[in-house]
Design an enzyme around this catalytic site. Structure first.
Site, mmCIF file in Angstrom:
data_model
loop_
_atom_site.group_PDB
_atom_site.id
_atom_site.type_symbol
_atom_site.label_atom_id
_atom_site.label_comp_id
_atom_site.label_asym_id
_atom_site.label_seq_id
_atom_site.Cartn_x
_atom_site.Cartn_y
_atom_site.Cartn_z
ATOM 1 C CD GLU A 223 94.788 43.936 65.791
ATOM 2 O OE1 GLU A 223 93.624 43.639 66.106
ATOM 3 O OE2 GLU A 223 95.617 44.375 66.591
ATOM 4 N N PRO B 169 88.783 43.119 59.189
ATOM 5 C CG PRO B 169 88.099 40.900 59.086
ATOM 6 C CD PRO B 169 88.581 41.952 60.043
ATOM 7 N N PRO B 170 87.290 44.666 56.370
ATOM 8 C CG PRO B 170 88.289 45.512 54.465
ATOM 9 C CD PRO B 170 88.278 44.331 55.372
ATOM 10 C CE LYS B 171 81.489 48.184 59.956
ATOM 11 N NZ LYS B 171 81.212 47.062 60.773
ATOM 12 C CB THR C 91 90.264 41.342 64.054
ATOM 13 O OG1 THR C 91 91.285 42.219 64.511
ATOM 14 C CG2 THR C 91 89.220 41.167 65.125
ATOM 15 C CG HIS D 268 93.690 38.660 67.102
ATOM 16 N ND1 HIS D 268 94.165 39.493 66.115
ATOM 17 C CD2 HIS D 268 92.722 39.349 67.750
ATOM 18 C CE1 HIS D 268 93.516 40.645 66.168
ATOM 19 N NE2 HIS D 268 92.633 40.591 67.154
#
Length: 116
Positions: A46, A49-51, A77, A106
């Protein structure tokens, strides 16, 4: 989240689903079907997402490396209130169409009204 941003989430989601459905890619197997057929000991990864753009580049490289470990699928996510929706969709598409993993998203359903 403000009331305005929460009310935009369903429209944003609908627009992204419509955009994704316009692309013609073969469907992945359903996760439930994969799990039903998998031998004991299966696993998945899982990702959130990175920033940063650098984080996205690093994550794509990591997914490629971790694919070699043989996960049943990769999962992304879709942030609360749609906060990472565009990036989640992009990463899921890359995992499936560029890296070649079974990809899944999800929803994180916090701060949402039951009517949604």
């Amino acid at each position: 989240f403000s009331q305005d941003s929460r009310s935009l989430a369903p429209r944003r989601f609908s627009a992204l689903v419509a955009m994704a459905s316009e692309q013609q890619f073969a469907d992945d197997a359903k996760i439930a079907d994969l799990v039903a057929k998998a031998a004991p000991g299966w696993f998945s990864f899982e990702y959130f997402p990175p920033k940063t753009d650098e984080g996205v580049t690093n994550l794509k490289k990591r997914i490629q490396r971790m694919k070699g470990l043989g996960p049943l699928f990769t999962d992304f996510t879709w942030g609360a209130g749609g906060s990472t929706s565009e990036l989640s969709l992009s990463l899921t598409s890359a995992a499936k169409n560029e890296i070649g993993t079974v990809a899944n998203m999800h929803l994180t359903c916090t701060n949402q009204k039951s009517e949604m």
